[in-house]
Motif scaffolding. Structure first.
Motif, PDB file in Angstrom:
ATOM      1  N   ALA A  51       0.829  -1.211   0.000  1.00 35.44           N
ATOM      2  CA  ALA A  51       0.000   0.000   0.000  1.00 35.44           C
ATOM      3  C   ALA A  51       0.864   1.261   0.000  1.00 35.44           C
ATOM      4  CB  ALA A  51      -0.949  -0.001   1.195  1.00 35.44           C
ATOM      5  N   GLY A  52       1.980   1.201  -0.672  1.00 37.76           N
ATOM      6  CA  GLY A  52       2.878   2.348  -0.765  1.00 37.76           C
ATOM      7  C   GLY A  52       3.763   2.559   0.442  1.00 37.76           C
ATOM      8  N   VAL A  53       3.708   1.659   1.419  1.00 38.52           N
ATOM      9  CA  VAL A  53       4.528   1.773   2.628  1.00 38.52           C
ATOM     10  C   VAL A  53       5.731   0.849   2.491  1.00 38.52           C
ATOM     11  CG1 VAL A  53       4.600   1.452   5.129  1.00 38.52           C
ATOM     12  CG2 VAL A  53       2.535   2.371   4.039  1.00 38.52           C
ATOM     13  N   SER A  54       6.929   1.392   2.561  1.00 41.39           N
ATOM     14  CA  SER A  54       8.158   0.608   2.455  1.00 41.39           C
ATOM     15  C   SER A  54       8.443  -0.096   3.775  1.00 41.39           C
ATOM     16  CB  SER A  54       9.340   1.517   2.090  1.00 41.39           C
ATOM     17  OG  SER A  54       9.150   2.106   0.826  1.00 41.39           O
ATOM     18  N   LEU A  55       8.733  -1.390   3.677  1.00 46.68           N
ATOM     19  CA  LEU A  55       8.940  -2.218   4.858  1.00 46.68           C
ATOM     20  C   LEU A  55      10.264  -2.961   4.762  1.00 46.68           C
ATOM     21  CD1 LEU A  55       5.379  -3.820   4.765  1.00 46.68           C
ATOM     22  CD2 LEU A  55       6.086  -1.973   6.307  1.00 46.68           C
ATOM     23  N   ARG A  56      10.768  -3.415   5.915  1.00 49.04           N
ATOM     24  CA  ARG A  56      11.948  -4.268   5.983  1.00 49.04           C
ATOM     25  C   ARG A  56      11.652  -5.463   6.879  1.00 49.04           C
ATOM     26  NH1 ARG A  56      16.683  -2.861   2.838  1.00 49.04           N
ATOM     27  NH2 ARG A  56      16.130  -0.840   1.939  1.00 49.04           N
ATOM     28  N   GLY A  88       8.444 -13.789  12.610  1.00 50.74           N
ATOM     29  CA  GLY A  88       9.022 -12.633  11.960  1.00 50.74           C
ATOM     30  C   GLY A  88       7.953 -11.597  11.650  1.00 50.74           C
ATOM     31  N   PHE A  89       8.389 -10.379  11.359  1.00 55.19           N
ATOM     32  CA  PHE A  89       7.451  -9.296  11.047  1.00 55.19           C
ATOM     33  C   PHE A  89       8.143  -8.294  10.139  1.00 55.19           C
ATOM     34  CE2 PHE A  89       9.778  -8.208  14.862  1.00 55.19           C
ATOM     35  CZ  PHE A  89      10.104  -6.872  14.709  1.00 55.19           C
ATOM     36  N   TRP A  90       7.353  -7.483   9.486  1.00 58.79           N
ATOM     37  CA  TRP A  90       7.852  -6.401   8.647  1.00 58.79           C
ATOM     38  C   TRP A  90       7.723  -5.085   9.410  1.00 58.79           C
ATOM     39  CZ3 TRP A  90       9.877  -7.529   3.849  1.00 58.79           C
ATOM     40  CH2 TRP A  90       9.590  -8.788   3.329  1.00 58.79           C
ATOM     41  N   VAL A  91       8.770  -4.280   9.396  1.00 58.48           N
ATOM     42  CA  VAL A  91       8.740  -2.993  10.089  1.00 58.48           C
ATOM     43  C   VAL A  91       8.838  -1.869   9.062  1.00 58.48           C
ATOM     44  CG1 VAL A  91      11.259  -2.881  10.416  1.00 58.48           C
ATOM     45  CG2 VAL A  91       9.739  -1.643  11.990  1.00 58.48           C
ATOM     46  N   GLY A  92       8.165  -0.764   9.333  1.00 53.80           N
ATOM     47  CA  GLY A  92       8.249   0.377   8.438  1.00 53.80           C
ATOM     48  C   GLY A  92       9.679   0.851   8.282  1.00 53.80           C
ATOM     49  N   HIS A 215      15.442   3.358   8.772  1.00 51.24           N
ATOM     50  CA  HIS A 215      15.928   4.717   9.021  1.00 51.24           C
ATOM     51  C   HIS A 215      15.261   5.359  10.239  1.00 51.24           C
ATOM     52  CE1 HIS A 215      18.095   5.462   5.137  1.00 51.24           C
ATOM     53  NE2 HIS A 215      17.317   4.464   4.756  1.00 51.24           N
ATOM     54  N   GLU A 216      16.041   6.233  10.891  1.00 52.33           N
ATOM     55  CA  GLU A 216      15.552   7.097  11.982  1.00 52.33           C
ATOM     56  C   GLU A 216      14.827   6.333  13.103  1.00 52.33           C
ATOM     57  OE1 GLU A 216      16.441   9.575   8.624  1.00 52.33           O
ATOM     58  OE2 GLU A 216      14.428   8.720   8.662  1.00 52.33           O
ATOM     59  N   MET A 217      15.342   5.152  13.451  1.00 52.44           N
ATOM     60  CA  MET A 217      14.879   4.527  14.688  1.00 52.44           C
ATOM     61  C   MET A 217      15.391   5.328  15.885  1.00 52.44           C
ATOM     62  SD  MET A 217      12.966   1.894  13.986  1.00 52.44           S
ATOM     63  CE  MET A 217      12.894   0.722  15.323  1.00 52.44           C
ATOM     64  N   GLY A 288       5.655  10.790  16.682  1.00 50.83           N
ATOM     65  CA  GLY A 288       5.004  10.190  15.520  1.00 50.83           C
ATOM     66  C   GLY A 288       4.882   8.693  15.729  1.00 50.83           C
ATOM     67  N   PHE A 289       5.033   7.929  14.662  1.00 47.77           N
ATOM     68  CA  PHE A 289       4.974   6.480  14.792  1.00 47.77           C
ATOM     69  C   PHE A 289       5.414   5.813  13.510  1.00 47.77           C
ATOM     70  CE2 PHE A 289       0.982   7.713  12.916  1.00 47.77           C
ATOM     71  CZ  PHE A 289       0.548   6.641  12.130  1.00 47.77           C
ATOM     72  N   ARG A 290       5.735   4.527  13.617  1.00 52.84           N
ATOM     73  CA  ARG A 290       5.936   3.692  12.447  1.00 52.84           C
ATOM     74  C   ARG A 290       5.142   2.414  12.665  1.00 52.84           C
ATOM     75  NH1 ARG A 290      11.394   3.305  10.837  1.00 52.84           N
ATOM     76  NH2 ARG A 290      11.922   4.961  12.291  1.00 52.84           N
ATOM     77  N   VAL A 291       4.913   1.684  11.602  1.00 47.92           N
ATOM     78  CA  VAL A 291       4.047   0.506  11.669  1.00 47.92           C
ATOM     79  C   VAL A 291       4.862  -0.779  11.563  1.00 47.92           C
ATOM     80  CG1 VAL A 291       2.051   1.738  10.748  1.00 47.92           C
ATOM     81  CG2 VAL A 291       3.618   0.541   9.175  1.00 47.92           C
ATOM     82  N   VAL A 292       4.244  -1.857  12.004  1.00 45.50           N
ATOM     83  CA  VAL A 292       4.738  -3.203  11.696  1.00 45.50           C
ATOM     84  C   VAL A 292       3.619  -3.975  11.023  1.00 45.50           C
ATOM     85  CG1 VAL A 292       6.437  -3.282  13.548  1.00 45.50           C
ATOM     86  CG2 VAL A 292       4.124  -4.124  13.979  1.00 45.50           C
TER      87      VAL A 292
END
Length: 296
Positions: A51-56, A88-92, A215-217, A288-292
């Motif tokens: 959905a346009g969100v880059s994950l790792r 495992g999981f994907w993080v923003g 980035h920016e953790m 702010g926030f980031r997603v998993v």
């Protein structure tokens, strides 16, 4: 090999041997994915876009959460515990941006976003309460499912504290993912003065990524975690304190956890183990926030 570097199934062995972030990012551009499980990213740090969100990708593994007694800036609520993440999981890859917020949400942040604190599509969104961040995750999940990019068993959430620190450390045991020294060349912090030309957030991706490409953790804006604040870090297997209220504040209210430090804060707040409480209905110009992305 220490427990921080022991990854279940060997999914993340190679990333620890990569000497530089630039080389690691180059290595990842192939976009490899495990053939056995569409959700499984295989190698630590593998990229994916939903959905346009880059994950790792963050593989299952074990690590030591918290900080040693000798770490500068350490606080009493960082007592070390052993954690095992069986899934495992994907993080923003980045904090959620203002463009992403406006794309998926029909509500505004609690206060206007301004140039004084960072304004533009690539800047992280802020003035977001924990409740609003959770609603964003629901909207993002729904949009991705409607587009056929997620199954009914996959969804976006805020990270648990354990997931956040695991993704932040990316196999390291030092105060930050870049070592024990907290440097302004790698982390955006310490710009509290109203006359400081660097005051406010910067666009996401401005500062170096950690070994897993995130980035920016450290610095820029704090990130909400879904856990309630407990004075003792949760250890054990797949710890999740999102439904267990912990230690009350002086006024009897309860707080969620924020992680990572921010542009306005002192250096100690930007450590991998640093954690502060904040009431979930409140918001700030530097949170702010980031997603998993998880699968259950």
């Amino acid at each position: 090999m220490s427990d921080r570097r022991t990854f279940i199934g060997g999914a993340a062995r190679a990333c620890l041997a990569v000497p530089g972030i630039a080389l690691f990012d180059t290595y990842l551009r192939s976009g490899w994915r495990s053939p056995g499980n569409r959700f499984d990213g295989g190698q630590a740090g593998r990229p994916r876009v939903v959905a346009g969100v880059s994950l790792r990708w963050c593989p299952p593994g074990r690590f030591t959460m918290g900080s040693p007694l000798t770490e500068r800036g350490r606080r009493s609520d960082e007592r070390q515990v052993s954690v095992t993440l069986t899934r495992g999981f994907w993080v923003g890859q980045y904090e959620v941006t203002q463009a992403q917020w406006h794309r998926f949400m029909d509500e505004l942040p609690t206060r206007p976003l301004t140039a004084a604190f960072g304004l533009g599509d690539r800047y992280p969104v802020y003035w977001i309460s924990h409740d609003q961040a959770q609603r964003f995750c629901v909207r993002l999940t729904a949009a991705a499912r409607e587009a056929g990019e997620l199954t009914s068993g996959e969804w976006f959430q805020l990270p648990t504290e354990a997931q956040w620190e695991y993704a932040c450390r990316a196999g390291t045991s030092t105060a930050t993912a870049f070592g024990d020294d907290i440097s302004a060349s790698a982390i955006h912090f310490g710009h509290e003065s109203a006359t400081d030309p660097h005051r406010g957030a910067v666009p996401v991706g401005r500062f170096p990524a950690n070994a897993w490409g995130v980035h920016e953790m450290h610095g820029n804006v704090w990130g909400w975690c879904r856990d309630w604040y407990h004075a003792q870090l949760p250890g054990g297997t797949d710890p999740d304190l999102s439904t267990q209220r912990g230690d009350p504040n002086r006024d009897g209210s309860y707080s969620r956890v924020r992680r990572g430090g921010a542009w306005i804060e002192e250096d100690w707040t930007c450590r991998s183990a640093a954690r502060l409480r904040y009431e979930p209905h409140r918001s700030s110009d530097h949170i702010g926030f980031r997603v998993v992305l998880e699968q259950r």
